[in-house]
Every structure is written in structure tokens, then in C-alpha cells.
Design an enzyme around this catalytic site. Structure first.
Site, PDB file in Angstrom:
ATOM      1  CB  THR A 120      -0.723   0.206   1.127  1.00 36.08           C
ATOM      2  OG1 THR A 120      -1.626  -1.199   1.161  1.00 36.08           O
ATOM      3  CG2 THR A 120      -1.817   0.887   1.350  1.00 36.08           C
ATOM      4  CB  CYS A 260      -4.132  -2.290   6.719  1.00 34.74           C
ATOM      5  SG  CYS A 260      -3.209  -2.942   5.908  1.00 34.74           S
TER       6      CYS A 260
HETATM    7  N1  NAD Z   1      -1.304  -7.410   6.512  1.00 40.20           N
HETATM    8  C1  NAD Z   1      -2.543  -6.780   5.988  1.00 40.20           C
HETATM    9  O1  NAD Z   1      -3.400  -7.306   6.376  1.00 40.20           O
HETATM   10  C2  NAD Z   1      -2.503  -6.144   3.969  1.00 40.20           C
HETATM   11  C3  NAD Z   1      -3.381  -6.350   3.669  1.00 40.20           C
HETATM   12  C4  NAD Z   1      -3.483  -5.064   2.720  1.00 40.20           C
HETATM   13  C5  NAD Z   1      -2.617  -4.546   2.310  1.00 40.20           C
HETATM   14  N2  NAD Z   1      -1.321  -4.709   3.241  1.00 40.20           N
HETATM   15  C6  NAD Z   1       0.213  -3.584   3.059  1.00 40.20           C
HETATM   16  O2  NAD Z   1       0.674  -4.870   2.108  1.00 40.20           O
HETATM   17  C7  NAD Z   1       1.915  -5.189   2.739  1.00 40.20           C
HETATM   18  C8  NAD Z   1       2.804  -5.981   2.909  1.00 40.20           C
HETATM   19  O3  NAD Z   1       2.308  -6.198   4.153  1.00 40.20           O
HETATM   20  P1  NAD Z   1       2.373  -7.398   5.372  1.00 40.20           P
HETATM   21  O4  NAD Z   1       1.344  -7.339   5.923  1.00 40.20           O
HETATM   22  O5  NAD Z   1       2.578  -8.715   4.049  1.00 40.20           O
HETATM   23  O6  NAD Z   1       4.181  -6.745   5.797  1.00 40.20           O
HETATM   24  P2  NAD Z   1       4.849  -7.537   6.860  1.00 40.20           P
HETATM   25  O7  NAD Z   1       5.598  -6.997   7.647  1.00 40.20           O
HETATM   26  O8  NAD Z   1       3.691  -9.117   7.238  1.00 40.20           O
HETATM   27  O9  NAD Z   1       5.983  -8.439   5.818  1.00 40.20           O
HETATM   28  C9  NAD Z   1       7.071  -7.805   4.941  1.00 40.20           C
HETATM   29  C10 NAD Z   1       7.556  -9.438   4.491  1.00 40.20           C
HETATM   30  O10 NAD Z   1       8.383  -8.331   3.865  1.00 40.20           O
HETATM   31  C11 NAD Z   1      10.297  -8.681   3.730  1.00 40.20           C
HETATM   32  N3  NAD Z   1      11.047  -7.708   3.680  1.00 40.20           N
HETATM   33  C12 NAD Z   1      11.485  -6.752   4.620  1.00 40.20           C
HETATM   34  N4  NAD Z   1      11.981  -5.892   3.425  1.00 40.20           N
HETATM   35  C13 NAD Z   1      12.754  -6.635   2.878  1.00 40.20           C
HETATM   36  C14 NAD Z   1      12.745  -6.793   1.348  1.00 40.20           C
HETATM   37  N5  NAD Z   1      13.789  -5.437   1.550  1.00 40.20           N
HETATM   38  N6  NAD Z   1      13.040  -7.150   0.701  1.00 40.20           N
HETATM   39  C15 NAD Z   1      12.600  -8.350   0.952  1.00 40.20           C
HETATM   40  N7  NAD Z   1      11.493  -8.908   1.541  1.00 40.20           N
HETATM   41  C16 NAD Z   1      11.353  -7.764   2.459  1.00 40.20           C
HETATM   42  C17 NAD Z   1       9.502  -8.985   5.820  1.00 40.20           C
HETATM   43  O11 NAD Z   1      11.470  -9.629   6.165  1.00 40.20           O
HETATM   44  C18 NAD Z   1       8.461  -9.672   5.706  1.00 40.20           C
HETATM   45  O12 NAD Z   1       8.920 -10.732   6.117  1.00 40.20           O
HETATM   46  C19 NAD Z   1       2.163  -3.739   3.154  1.00 40.20           C
HETATM   47  O13 NAD Z   1       2.605  -2.171   2.055  1.00 40.20           O
HETATM   48  C20 NAD Z   1       0.711  -3.288   3.885  1.00 40.20           C
HETATM   49  O14 NAD Z   1       0.453  -2.114   3.721  1.00 40.20           O
HETATM   50  C21 NAD Z   1      -1.427  -5.882   4.399  1.00 40.20           C
END
Ligand code: NAD
Length: 423
Positions: A120, A260
Site C-alpha cells: 500500500t 493498514c
Molecule cells: N497485512 C495485511 O492484512 C495487509 C492487507 C493489505 C495490504 N497490506 C500491505 O501489504 C504490504 C505488506 O504487508 P504485510 O502485512 O505482508 O507485511 P509483513 O511485515 O507481514 O511482511 C513483509 C515481509 O517483507 C519482508 N521484507 C522487508 N524488507 C524486505 C526487502 N528489502 N526485501 C525482501 N523482503 C523484505 C519482511 O521481512 C517481511 O517478511 C504493506 O504495504 C501493507 O500495507 C497488508
């Protein structure tokens, strides 16, 4: 197997279920910088509880590879970036994970490849922030030798019904041909279908406003709850009554935490302010929602004073610490602010949350208890902060057996039959 080879960059709540879904039809590499996470996934354990070990084993059978070596993405032709997009202490977007992961992708990018962002962001991040990094790192030219897409994720942590393939997905691409290709890619796994947006910025904006709208509407409920509280009117009863009108949007007052809803509006605020517009409504909503933890702690304090309890050393039990019900996710949980506020009064706080993984408990400076001490008559006040299913079944007698004298129950989620106070 389809001929496209997919790399998922970031294996968290969003990336992992997506990697699993694609692995049924495509060759998939899952890349993450967190070695411990990759090791756990290799051992078929997902601490986010989005995938079961059976699903992880299925993905392994389908040939999925989890790695911390970005070079292993080099045979992919589609990269899907699902890294975190947090805010910093000043509530400004922290694009570090997006920038760093984009640099990694740039190193393996080849002619004809497509980079799709799912994180996002505010409108413009894909084309104005990421594309220059991809061009510089790869030596390729945007929309000539490589392409981009944006397809926001709409999953809801802990929700076993609306899983990734069952939620309609917005898609977009940097040219009409690529947009079609991105749309078809997602259509091949999303049974709920797709919506092809006019362009990347529209898709980016659509996602950020979904959560902003929710934040603003919850803030209205919170403001109403505060007004009705001063008037001695039961907010829930008011909302039930108002919801009998067909177009009343029914939401509940409450804490707004997580990765979020409490974060994404700041991305839009940042972009708006950089263009000279101050979004007062969105900022006001954030202010109200961030203030709810203090209000809840103040209620517990007030009722303890009313019952002649000594605040210094008072025992308070907090039921639930995750940012929402029935999931282990503690990111940006506002329950910790309730605890900090109570500690200002030197109350002893115990936290019980059966959803939180043992190893995650160490990441928070709060005293977790492993089980509820029924019959202990220990607590001067009990705050039901999260609506986990198990908390809904605690009986009045059980609350009484946990309480020191007359139970003082502060019910944040409206799940207790006879609370002392309900938000
Ligand atoms: N969690 C939700 O329900 C949700 C829903 C919709 C959208 N989003 C969006 O999706 C995105 C991800 O959210 P999430 O909840 O999956 O996050 P998360 O923290 O669960 O997972 C992100 C992963 O990315 C990895 N990471 C960080 N930096 C990195 C890099 N440079 N290279 C490779 N991997 C890397 C982390 O180690 C982690 O495992 C965010 O932008 C969030 O706003 C999340």
C-alpha cells in the site's frame, strides 16, 4: 505449469498466501531478507497463521523455493513486491523496504520483465519513486525494455473466509498491453475476478482510500461514542437503532491499530501535503482514533477511584493485545497505549492473549500471563480490549472470580453481558 516465472518479494501476511496461490500454476520463488522467516517457511511453519503447514507442504510439492538470496530470482520474469510500508515516528511514510527491495529487483531485472507492486502506497510511488531505481539499477528503460504494474492487496489478517483468491482484485499496468497481461495473470488465480483500473495511480489511490474511508468512519463512531457517553446514552443501542435505515453505514467505535487502517491514511496525507493541501478531515480522524486508548484507560481509572481502589499497585487484567480479534498480529496495536497509560498510575498490568506466539511475546515490554487465574480474586479492573472468540464465552461468575471485590469490567468490543462500562 504456466510459462511465466514469478518472484514474490517479501513473504509476510500478504506475500506468503500469494506465493502459495501462484505456486499451484506457476514456478514461484519467494524472496525475503529475514532468514528466520525463510527457515520457518522451509520447515512448513507460518507464524502469521495465514497458511497451514499442509498448505506450505503443498507449495513445496509444487516446487516453491523460499530464499534470502535475491540472485535466485534471476530466472523470474514477473516480480511481485509485497514488502511493508510503515510510517516513522513523525507519521511520515517510511519507504525504506520498498526502496531496498526495488534495488534488489533491479539487480536481476531483464528485458521484457514486469515488476508489480502490491504494497500500500500513495499515488505516484510506483512510477515516480520505484521506476527510477529500477532504471538505474538495471540499465533498462521503463515501458520500453521493462514494465510495471500495481495491484493492491485487500486481505484481512485472521479472516479465513476472505482469503486472497476469494477477494476481487484491482489490477493495473504501465501500458495498455501490460495492464492486460497483469490482469490476466491475476485472473488465473483469483476466483473472485479482477477489476482493471484506468492506470497505476488510480489503482494506488483506490487502495489507500479504502482504508482511509474506514478510518474516517470509525473516527465518527468514536466521536459519537464520546458524545453519548457524556450524555449517558448507550452508543451501541443508538447504532442498532440508526442501522435500521437502509443507507446507514454501520461501524463500531473502537481501537484502530494494525499495519493498514491506522497507517495508510498518513501516506495520503503526506502526498496531499507535499502538494500544498492539508487534509483536515483525515488528520482529525487519525487524531480521534489515536486518542481512544487514553480514553479507555481513563475509564478504568475512574471506576477504580469510584470503588475506593488504591491506584498505585492496583492489579489490572487486559484481555487481548493483538490489533484485532482472532489473529496473532500485534503490529501497531493500540492496546499497548492503554497499558502504558495504566502504568503511569503505577497499576500492575497483566496481559492475557492466547493468540500471541510465545516467541512474539518477547517483542513487547508487557507482562503476559499464560492462563486466567479463575478463583484468584486478583484484579481491581478487567479491560476486555480485543474481541477474541474465547473472551466471548467468559461468564459473569468467571469475571467475578477473577475480580477483587465488585468486578470493574471495561468492555472495548461490546462482548461482555454486563460490563461496568462499554465503548
Ligand atoms: N497485512 C495485511 O492484512 C495487509 C492487507 C493489505 C495490504 N497490506 C500491505 O501489504 C504490504 C505488506 O504487508 P504485510 O502485512 O505482508 O507485511 P509483513 O511485515 O507481514 O511482511 C513483509 C515481509 O517483507 C519482508 N521484507 C522487508 N524488507 C524486505 C526487502 N528489502 N526485501 C525482501 N523482503 C523484505 C519482511 O521481512 C517481511 O517478511 C504493506 O504495504 C501493507 O500495507 C497488508
Amino acid at each position: 505449469m504456466n510459462k511465466d516465472k514469478i518472484a514474490i518479494v517479501g513473504l509476510g501476511y500478504v506475500g506468503l498466501p500469494l506465493a502459495h496461490a501462484f505456486s499451484e500454476k506457476y514456478e514461484v520463488v519467494g524472496y525475503d531478507i529475514n532468514q528466520a522467516r525463510v527457515d520457518e517457511l522451509e520447515n512448513s511453519f507460518d507464524r502469521t497463521q495465514e497458511l497451514t503447514s499442509v498448505q506450505l507442504q503443498e507449495a513445496k510439492k509444487n516446487g516453491i523455493k523460499f530464499t534470502t538470496a535475491f540472485e535466485e530470482m534471476k530466472n523470474s520474469n514477473i516480480y511481485i513486491v509485497t514488502v511493508p510500508t510503515p510510517i516513522d515516528k513523525k507519521n511520515e511514510p517510511d519507504l525504506t523496504p520498498i526502496l531496498k527491495s526495488t534495488q534488489s529487483v533491479a539487480k536481476v531485472l531483464k528485458k521484457g520483465d514486469i515488476v508489480i507492486y502490491e504494497s500500500t502506497v500513495y499515488p505516484g510511488v510506483t512510477e515516480e519513486v520505484c521506476v527510477p531505481i529500477l532504471e538505474e539499477g538495471s540499465g533498462l528503460k521503463f515501458n520500453e525494455t521493462f514494465f510495471c504494474g500495481y495491484s493492491p492487496e485487500r486481505i484481512n489478517p485472521g479472516d479465513k473466509e476472505h482469503t486472497v483468491t476469494k477477494i476481487l482484485k484491482i489490477t493495473s499496468g504501465s501500458t495498455p498491453e501490460i495492464a492486460k497481461k497483469v490482469d490476466e495473470l491475476y485472473k488465473s488465480i483469483i476466483t473472485a475476478g479482477t477489476y482493471l483500473a484506468a492506470n497505476i495511480k488510480v489503482a494506488e489511490a483506490a487502495k489507500v482510500i479504502e482504508n482511509t474511508q474506514r478510518d474516517v468512519n470509525i473516527a465518527l463512531m468514536n466521536e459519537l461514542a464520546m458524545i453519548f457517553d457524556t450524555m449517558g446514552i448507550d452508543t451501541n443501542a443508538v447504532l442498532e437503532a440508526a442501522a435500521t435505515k437502509w443507507n446507514f453505514i454501520k461501524l463500531s467505535p473502537g481501537l484502530v491499530g494494525g499495519h493498514c487502517i491506522g497507517i495508510d491514511p498518513y501516506y495520503l496525507v503526506h502526498k496531499a501535503q507535499s502538494l500544498g493541501y492539508t487534509p483536515n478531515l483525515i488528520l482529525g480522524a487519525r487524531h480521534i482514533n489515536n486518542g481512544m486508548s487514553k480514553l479507555i484507560a481513563d475509564k478504568a481509572i475512574k471506576f477504580m477511584i469510584k470503588e475506593d481502589k488504591k491506584l498505585k499497585g492496583a492489579n489490572v487484567l487486559v484481555l487481548g493485545i493483538t490489533f484485532k480479534e482472532n489473529c496473532p498480529d500485534m503490529r501497531n496495536t493500540k492496546v499497548v497505549d492503554i497499558i502504558s497509560e495504566l502504568r503511569e498510575y503505577e497499576c500492575n498490568v497483566d496481559v492475557y492473549d492466547y493468540w500471541v506466539d510465545e516467541s512474539d511475546k518477547k517483542t513487547k515490554d508487557v507482562p503476559f500471563i499464560d492462563e486466567l487465574s479463575y478463583g484468584s480474586n486478583k484484579y481491581d479492573s478487567i479491560i476486555v480490549a480485543v474481541g477474541h472468540d474465547k473472551f466471548k464465552t467468559i461468564t459473569q461468575e468467571e469475571f467475578t472470580s477473577l475480580s477483587n471485590g465488585k468486578p470493574i469490567i471495561i468492555d472495548v468490543k461490546g462482548i461482555v453481558e454486563n460490563p461496568t462500562w462499554r465503548l
